[in-house]
Write a protein that holds these residues in place. Structure first.
Motif, short mmCIF file in Angstrom:
data_model
loop_
_atom_site.label_atom_id
_atom_site.label_comp_id
_atom_site.label_asym_id
_atom_site.label_seq_id
_atom_site.Cartn_x
_atom_site.Cartn_y
_atom_site.Cartn_z
N THR A 1 0.84 -1.21 0.00
CA THR A 1 0.00 0.00 0.00
C THR A 1 0.87 1.25 0.00
O THR A 1 2.01 1.23 0.45
N TYR A 2 0.27 2.34 -0.49
CA TYR A 2 0.96 3.63 -0.55
C TYR A 2 0.29 4.59 0.44
O TYR A 2 -0.88 4.38 0.82
N PRO A 3 1.00 5.65 0.88
CA PRO A 3 0.45 6.57 1.87
C PRO A 3 -0.95 7.06 1.49
O PRO A 3 -1.22 7.34 0.32
N GLY A 4 -1.83 7.13 2.48
CA GLY A 4 -3.19 7.64 2.27
C GLY A 4 -4.17 6.55 1.88
O GLY A 4 -5.37 6.82 1.73
N CYS A 5 -3.68 5.31 1.72
CA CYS A 5 -4.57 4.21 1.30
C CYS A 5 -5.62 3.94 2.38
O CYS A 5 -5.33 4.00 3.57
N SER A 6 -6.84 3.64 1.96
CA SER A 6 -7.90 3.33 2.93
C SER A 6 -8.12 1.82 2.96
O SER A 6 -7.73 1.10 2.04
N SER A 7 -8.80 1.37 4.00
CA SER A 7 -9.15 -0.05 4.10
C SER A 7 -10.07 -0.45 2.94
O SER A 7 -9.98 -1.54 2.42
N GLN A 8 -10.98 0.49 2.55
CA GLN A 8 -11.91 0.17 1.47
C GLN A 8 -11.16 -0.11 0.16
O GLN A 8 -11.51 -1.02 -0.58
N GLU A 9 -10.09 0.66 -0.10
CA GLU A 9 -9.30 0.42 -1.32
C GLU A 9 -8.68 -0.98 -1.29
O GLU A 9 -8.63 -1.67 -2.30
N ILE A 10 -8.20 -1.37 -0.12
CA ILE A 10 -7.57 -2.70 0.02
C ILE A 10 -8.64 -3.78 -0.17
O ILE A 10 -8.45 -4.76 -0.89
N TYR A 11 -9.80 -3.53 0.43
CA TYR A 11 -10.91 -4.49 0.33
C TYR A 11 -11.34 -4.67 -1.13
O TYR A 11 -11.54 -5.78 -1.61
N THR A 12 -11.46 -3.53 -1.83
CA THR A 12 -11.90 -3.60 -3.23
C THR A 12 -10.88 -4.36 -4.07
O THR A 12 -11.25 -5.15 -4.95
N LEU A 13 -9.59 -4.15 -3.78
CA LEU A 13 -8.55 -4.89 -4.52
C LEU A 13 -8.67 -6.40 -4.26
O LEU A 13 -8.56 -7.21 -5.18
N ILE A 14 -8.95 -6.76 -3.01
CA ILE A 14 -9.10 -8.19 -2.67
C ILE A 14 -10.31 -8.77 -3.43
O ILE A 14 -10.24 -9.85 -4.03
#
Ligand SMILES: Cc1cc2nc3c(=O)[nH]c(=O)nc-3n(C[C@H](O)[C@H](O)[C@H](O)COP(=O)(O)OP(=O)(O)OC[C@H]3O[C@@H](n4cnc5c(N)ncnc54)[C@H](O)[C@@H]3O)c2cc1C
Length: 279
Positions: free
Chosen positions: A237-250
């Motif tokens: 992840t890069y600075p400012g990343c949210s949990s939702q962005e990680i979830y969407t990627l998964i």
């Protein structure tokens, strides 16, 4: 919860407790029961994705539970001891066998819950028993049975209080220390980067990392979270990343792998709280 998740993302816990022993943990559970709260158990948060909206109810962290004792070839560690501390203590007492999994971040209880593995070695190889507290306040002991580990998650809805490992007595502690340092070095991640552990479990037919690569999912994708090119079953992840962005990627990873390869992958990482389905 940002401070309690290695992604450094996630909203607030409604209530948070870090009991130092079983007695304090029972008191926290009684408070949760009296208020009708749900209870979520965590360790050091190195294998968690916490919703940006936070976690309702009580989050009970095992990180305050410290202490270790050694009886012959048995090492008994309180659940909040880090795996690194446990390995060091073992070697100091001429007990070997854990060096190959050195470098995995997190607590000993977290390692048992997910059956932490590296370099062809798993914590289940040394596991002897775990004492745990159920969420209704009972203390039990779970001895070793192989299929507890093969089912995926070791125990759910409980707080592991301590873990006993059966190790190998050896006078070659200097060699063991060297071996340990070699594996720690192998796992080194520069502090400027945020990497996760494994996101998906391997399927019966294919390793998750291979599936991610074959589906063309690694590398930049326009968001602040990407599957690593170096270790495909891990998210960078890069600075400012949210949990939702990680979830969407998964979610996108699972969907693409299903469509392109016909394989359904289960997540290995624990997902806490609520997320939007953006696909
Ligand atoms: C950079 C990086 C590299 C990693 N490399 C590896 C690797 O090589 N191999 C590997 O296996 N893993 C790896 N991981 C994943 C992670 O470090 C391990 O899974 C670790 O053992 C999790 O421990 P934790 O204390 O952080 O648990 P948490 O992340 O806090 O929790 C993980 C799960 O364990 C449960 N849990 C934790 N403590 C308790 C308790 N006391 N009682 C009951 N349930 C509990 C939680 O409910 C949750 O379901 C890596 C992670 C990172 C960030």
């Amino acid at each position: 919860m940002k401070k309690h998740s290695s992604f450094s993302t996630g909203g607030k816990a409604e209530y948070y407790a870090e009991p130092g022993n079983a007695y304090d943990a029972i008191n926290a559970l009684e408070m949760a029961y009296a208020k009708g709260l749900s209870v979520t158990v965590i360790g050091a948060g190195t294998h968690l994705l916490v919703s940006d909206e936070g976690i309702p109810g009580l989050v009970l962290s095992a990180c305050g539970m410290k202490g270790m004792s050694i009886k012959g070839d048995l090492l008994i560690a309180s659940s909040g001891e880090t795996l690194d501390n446990v390995i060091n203590q073992a070697i100091d007492h001429n007990l070997i066998g854990l060096e190959e999994i050195a470098g995995i971040p997190g607590t000993i209880a977290g390692a048992v819950t997910v059956n932490a593995s590296a370099n062809s070695r798993s914590i289940s190889d040394m596991f002897f028993y775990a004492d745990y507290l159920t969420l209704n306040g009972e203390i039990h002991r779970r001895p070793f049975f192989y299929d507890f580990f093969s089912r995926g998650t070791f125990l759910t809805d409980c707080l592991i209080l301590s873990v006993a490992l059966r190790l190998t007595p050896s006078r070659a502690s200097a060699e063991a220390r060297e071996r340990k340092e070699k594996y720690v070095e192998k796992m080194y991640i520069p502090p400027s980067r945020r990497f996760s552990g494994e996101i998906f479990r391997d399927s019966r037919t294919m390793k998750a990392s291979e599936a991610i690569k074959l589906a063309g999912l690694t590398g930049k994708n326009g968001s602040r979270a990407e599957f690593s090119e170096y270790q495909p079953n891990s998210i960078l992840t890069y600075p400012g990343c949210s949990s939702q962005e990680i979830y969407t990627l998964i979610q996108r990873g699972r969907k693409t792998i299903k469509e392109k390869l016909g394989i359904e992958l289960d997540t290995s990482i624990t997902i806490l709280g609520s997320f939007r389905d953006e696909l």
